[in-house]
Design a protein around this motif. Sequence first.
Motif, PDB file in Angstrom:
ATOM      1  N   MET A   1      36.657 -62.379 -24.662  1.00  0.00           N
ATOM      2  CA  MET A   1      37.887 -62.868 -25.278  1.00  0.00           C
ATOM      3  C   MET A   1      37.712 -64.352 -25.614  1.00  0.00           C
ATOM      4  SD  MET A   1      41.736 -62.704 -23.709  1.00  0.00           S
ATOM      5  CE  MET A   1      41.450 -61.094 -23.034  1.00  0.00           C
ATOM      6  N   THR A   2      37.898 -64.739 -26.861  1.00  0.00           N
ATOM      7  CA  THR A   2      37.639 -66.112 -27.284  1.00  0.00           C
ATOM      8  C   THR A   2      38.862 -66.694 -27.967  1.00  0.00           C
ATOM      9  OG1 THR A   2      35.338 -65.511 -27.680  1.00  0.00           O
ATOM     10  CG2 THR A   2      36.089 -67.598 -28.589  1.00  0.00           C
ATOM     11  N   GLU A   3      39.339 -67.798 -27.455  1.00  0.00           N
ATOM     12  CA  GLU A   3      40.488 -68.452 -28.085  1.00  0.00           C
ATOM     13  C   GLU A   3      40.016 -69.303 -29.261  1.00  0.00           C
ATOM     14  OE1 GLU A   3      43.390 -70.415 -25.820  1.00  0.00           O
ATOM     15  OE2 GLU A   3      43.680 -68.769 -24.422  1.00  0.00           O
ATOM     16  N   ILE A   4      40.728 -69.224 -30.384  1.00  0.00           N
ATOM     17  CA  ILE A   4      40.376 -70.032 -31.541  1.00  0.00           C
ATOM     18  C   ILE A   4      41.550 -70.916 -31.991  1.00  0.00           C
ATOM     19  CG2 ILE A   4      38.597 -68.494 -32.412  1.00  0.00           C
ATOM     20  CD1 ILE A   4      40.597 -67.271 -34.270  1.00  0.00           C
ATOM     21  N   LEU A   5      42.678 -70.744 -31.350  1.00  0.00           N
ATOM     22  CA  LEU A   5      43.827 -71.612 -31.628  1.00  0.00           C
ATOM     23  C   LEU A   5      44.439 -72.041 -30.304  1.00  0.00           C
ATOM     24  CD1 LEU A   5      45.622 -69.683 -34.523  1.00  0.00           C
ATOM     25  CD2 LEU A   5      44.318 -71.783 -34.739  1.00  0.00           C
ATOM     26  N   ASN A   6      44.877 -73.272 -30.228  1.00  0.00           N
ATOM     27  CA  ASN A   6      45.462 -73.780 -28.990  1.00  0.00           C
ATOM     28  C   ASN A   6      46.959 -73.500 -28.940  1.00  0.00           C
ATOM     29  OD1 ASN A   6      43.013 -74.902 -28.073  1.00  0.00           O
ATOM     30  ND2 ASN A   6      43.316 -76.713 -29.347  1.00  0.00           N
ATOM     31  N   GLY A   7      47.449 -73.343 -27.725  1.00  0.00           N
ATOM     32  CA  GLY A   7      48.890 -73.245 -27.525  1.00  0.00           C
ATOM     33  C   GLY A   7      49.505 -71.896 -27.820  1.00  0.00           C
ATOM     34  N   GLN A   8      48.686 -70.876 -28.049  1.00  0.00           N
ATOM     35  CA  GLN A   8      49.205 -69.547 -28.333  1.00  0.00           C
ATOM     36  C   GLN A   8      48.555 -68.539 -27.388  1.00  0.00           C
ATOM     37  OE1 GLN A   8      51.547 -68.850 -30.527  1.00  0.00           O
ATOM     38  NE2 GLN A   8      51.612 -70.688 -31.785  1.00  0.00           N
ATOM     39  N   THR A   9      49.261 -67.469 -27.138  1.00  0.00           N
ATOM     40  CA  THR A   9      48.696 -66.331 -26.411  1.00  0.00           C
ATOM     41  C   THR A   9      49.016 -65.071 -27.212  1.00  0.00           C
ATOM     42  OG1 THR A   9      50.698 -65.862 -25.126  1.00  0.00           O
ATOM     43  CG2 THR A   9      49.126 -67.474 -24.196  1.00  0.00           C
ATOM     44  N   PRO A  10      48.223 -63.989 -27.049  1.00  0.00           N
ATOM     45  CA  PRO A  10      48.553 -62.739 -27.752  1.00  0.00           C
ATOM     46  C   PRO A  10      49.968 -62.265 -27.451  1.00  0.00           C
ATOM     47  CG  PRO A  10      46.360 -62.622 -26.813  1.00  0.00           C
ATOM     48  CD  PRO A  10      46.969 -63.889 -26.290  1.00  0.00           C
ATOM     49  N   GLU A  11      50.367 -62.373 -26.196  1.00  0.00           N
ATOM     50  CA  GLU A  11      51.693 -61.910 -25.795  1.00  0.00           C
ATOM     51  C   GLU A  11      52.804 -62.679 -26.520  1.00  0.00           C
ATOM     52  OE1 GLU A  11      48.648 -60.885 -22.952  1.00  0.00           O
ATOM     53  OE2 GLU A  11      49.292 -62.846 -23.727  1.00  0.00           O
ATOM     54  N   LEU A  12      52.619 -63.974 -26.658  1.00  0.00           N
ATOM     55  CA  LEU A  12      53.619 -64.795 -27.327  1.00  0.00           C
ATOM     56  C   LEU A  12      53.694 -64.472 -28.815  1.00  0.00           C
ATOM     57  CD1 LEU A  12      55.673 -67.100 -27.281  1.00  0.00           C
ATOM     58  CD2 LEU A  12      53.763 -68.711 -27.559  1.00  0.00           C
ATOM     59  N   VAL A  13      52.534 -64.311 -29.449  1.00  0.00           N
ATOM     60  CA  VAL A  13      52.505 -63.994 -30.881  1.00  0.00           C
ATOM     61  C   VAL A  13      53.187 -62.659 -31.141  1.00  0.00           C
ATOM     62  CG1 VAL A  13      51.008 -63.446 -32.843  1.00  0.00           C
ATOM     63  CG2 VAL A  13      50.442 -65.361 -31.341  1.00  0.00           C
ATOM     64  N   ILE A  14      52.892 -61.653 -30.312  1.00  0.00           N
ATOM     65  CA  ILE A  14      53.469 -60.324 -30.517  1.00  0.00           C
ATOM     66  C   ILE A  14      54.967 -60.330 -30.207  1.00  0.00           C
ATOM     67  CG2 ILE A  14      53.465 -57.952 -29.632  1.00  0.00           C
ATOM     68  CD1 ILE A  14      50.386 -58.248 -29.415  1.00  0.00           C
ATOM     69  N   ALA A  15      55.370 -61.087 -29.198  1.00  0.00           N
ATOM     70  CA  ALA A  15      56.807 -61.188 -28.885  1.00  0.00           C
ATOM     71  C   ALA A  15      57.567 -61.804 -30.062  1.00  0.00           C
ATOM     72  CB  ALA A  15      57.004 -62.019 -27.624  1.00  0.00           C
ATOM     73  N   ARG A  16      57.003 -62.840 -30.669  1.00  0.00           N
ATOM     74  CA  ARG A  16      57.649 -63.465 -31.830  1.00  0.00           C
ATOM     75  C   ARG A  16      57.666 -62.514 -33.029  1.00  0.00           C
ATOM     76  NH1 ARG A  16      54.737 -69.441 -31.475  1.00  0.00           N
ATOM     77  NH2 ARG A  16      56.133 -70.330 -29.898  1.00  0.00           N
ATOM     78  N   LEU A  17      56.584 -61.745 -33.183  1.00  0.00           N
ATOM     79  CA  LEU A  17      56.515 -60.763 -34.267  1.00  0.00           C
ATOM     80  C   LEU A  17      57.594 -59.703 -34.094  1.00  0.00           C
ATOM     81  CD1 LEU A  17      55.219 -59.340 -36.691  1.00  0.00           C
ATOM     82  CD2 LEU A  17      53.480 -58.418 -35.122  1.00  0.00           C
ATOM     83  N   ALA A  35      49.467 -63.048 -37.994  1.00  0.00           N
ATOM     84  CA  ALA A  35      48.012 -63.188 -38.113  1.00  0.00           C
ATOM     85  C   ALA A  35      47.608 -64.654 -38.212  1.00  0.00           C
ATOM     86  CB  ALA A  35      47.501 -62.419 -39.325  1.00  0.00           C
ATOM     87  N   ALA A  36      48.469 -65.461 -38.836  1.00  0.00           N
ATOM     88  CA  ALA A  36      48.164 -66.886 -39.002  1.00  0.00           C
ATOM     89  C   ALA A  36      48.042 -67.599 -37.664  1.00  0.00           C
ATOM     90  CB  ALA A  36      49.243 -67.543 -39.857  1.00  0.00           C
ATOM     91  N   SER A  37      48.780 -67.113 -36.651  1.00  0.00           N
ATOM     92  CA  SER A  37      48.773 -67.790 -35.352  1.00  0.00           C
ATOM     93  C   SER A  37      48.075 -66.989 -34.258  1.00  0.00           C
ATOM     94  CB  SER A  37      50.221 -68.092 -34.917  1.00  0.00           C
ATOM     95  OG  SER A  37      50.984 -66.901 -34.862  1.00  0.00           O
ATOM     96  N   TRP A  38      47.428 -65.884 -34.641  1.00  0.00           N
ATOM     97  CA  TRP A  38      46.731 -65.060 -33.639  1.00  0.00           C
ATOM     98  C   TRP A  38      45.596 -65.873 -33.001  1.00  0.00           C
ATOM     99  CZ3 TRP A  38      47.885 -61.042 -30.929  1.00  0.00           C
ATOM    100  CH2 TRP A  38      46.891 -60.305 -30.277  1.00  0.00           C
ATOM    101  N   PRO A  39      45.536 -65.948 -31.654  1.00  0.00           N
ATOM    102  CA  PRO A  39      44.618 -66.890 -31.014  1.00  0.00           C
ATOM    103  C   PRO A  39      43.234 -66.346 -30.666  1.00  0.00           C
ATOM    104  CG  PRO A  39      46.069 -65.974 -29.366  1.00  0.00           C
ATOM    105  CD  PRO A  39      46.477 -65.363 -30.687  1.00  0.00           C
ATOM    106  N   LEU A  40      42.998 -65.058 -30.866  1.00  0.00           N
ATOM    107  CA  LEU A  40      41.755 -64.468 -30.381  1.00  0.00           C
ATOM    108  C   LEU A  40      40.778 -64.134 -31.497  1.00  0.00           C
ATOM    109  CD1 LEU A  40      43.130 -61.988 -27.680  1.00  0.00           C
ATOM    110  CD2 LEU A  40      42.438 -64.375 -27.406  1.00  0.00           C
ATOM    111  N   GLU A  41      39.514 -64.426 -31.237  1.00  0.00           N
ATOM    112  CA  GLU A  41      38.430 -64.023 -32.131  1.00  0.00           C
ATOM    113  C   GLU A  41      38.043 -62.570 -31.862  1.00  0.00           C
ATOM    114  OE1 GLU A  41      33.775 -65.300 -32.555  1.00  0.00           O
ATOM    115  OE2 GLU A  41      35.260 -66.897 -32.420  1.00  0.00           O
ATOM    116  N   SER A  42      38.165 -62.167 -30.590  1.00  0.00           N
ATOM    117  CA  SER A  42      37.880 -60.784 -30.185  1.00  0.00           C
ATOM    118  C   SER A  42      38.570 -60.526 -28.858  1.00  0.00           C
ATOM    119  CB  SER A  42      36.364 -60.557 -30.056  1.00  0.00           C
ATOM    120  OG  SER A  42      35.844 -61.343 -28.992  1.00  0.00           O
ATOM    121  N   GLU A  43      38.684 -59.245 -28.499  1.00  0.00           N
ATOM    122  CA  GLU A  43      39.259 -58.896 -27.202  1.00  0.00           C
ATOM    123  C   GLU A  43      38.959 -57.446 -26.855  1.00  0.00           C
ATOM    124  OE1 GLU A  43      43.539 -58.611 -26.814  1.00  0.00           O
ATOM    125  OE2 GLU A  43      43.780 -58.034 -28.905  1.00  0.00           O
ATOM    126  N   GLU A  44      39.109 -57.127 -25.584  1.00  0.00           N
ATOM    127  CA  GLU A  44      39.081 -55.745 -25.112  1.00  0.00           C
ATOM    128  C   GLU A  44      40.526 -55.333 -24.893  1.00  0.00           C
ATOM    129  OE1 GLU A  44      36.238 -54.040 -24.906  1.00  0.00           O
ATOM    130  OE2 GLU A  44      35.112 -55.837 -25.487  1.00  0.00           O
TER     131      GLU A  44
END
Length: 227
Positions: A1-17, A35-44
């Motif tokens: 799992m690789t973060e590419i944006l600061n200050g965001q988490t998948p859970e937060l992005v999906i909750a806002r969506l 998608a503009a604020s999605w913080p992950l390059e990849s994940e399981e």
Amino acid sequence: MTEILNGQTPELVIARLRAAIEKGQTWYPAMLEAAASWPLESEEYAGRHYQYLIGGEALDLILLFERFSRELEDLIPAQERDNLLFKGIAPQELTSDKLMAFLGEVRYRQYLNYFYGITVEEALLVVTQSEVRKEHRSLGVRREGTVIDEAFVQLYERTHDEMLDQFRREKRYSKTSTIKIHQLKEFTYWLFKYRLLHSEKARVASDTNKSLNYLKKYARRLQQKSG
């Protein structure tokens, strides 16, 4: 799992969506903004590997939409979702400027990298193989087993296996392991960059137009089948 944006988490992005759609925003633009604020390059996720950014440069937007859809099945019309995920047919057409406004400049550039580097390159391989088959038929020969290699030689001046071996050496991937889906996409993107580097500009432009015309015809057929 690789973060590419600061200050965001998948859970937060999906909750806002989810909140945006529940408040009345159309789901497709809402997903683009997410998608503009999605913080992950990849994940399981759910027992599966999701590689959103191919080669560190190309955004697999449809895969990210699939990830969002799995969290929001109750909010997205099934037919519209399936048309997008399996046929690439968006529920509404957007201009390039509008798409960039939703995605942001970085994600939009990554989206274009995927489109031209993977979608268009795959189309070019399909078209070139079709041309090889037509040439075979005109000569009265049947050599299906050589079609892929002949197409590769035309485009990259080497056979499929030769190009794959070079790709694996450069990326330090094992030759004995089964190539994974995201690695196949990375291979296609690598082929695209290789072709840009080793082909004449006029040939690249011609091949790109050929691929785009094929994709337009393919998209029209899908639209007709979808009613």
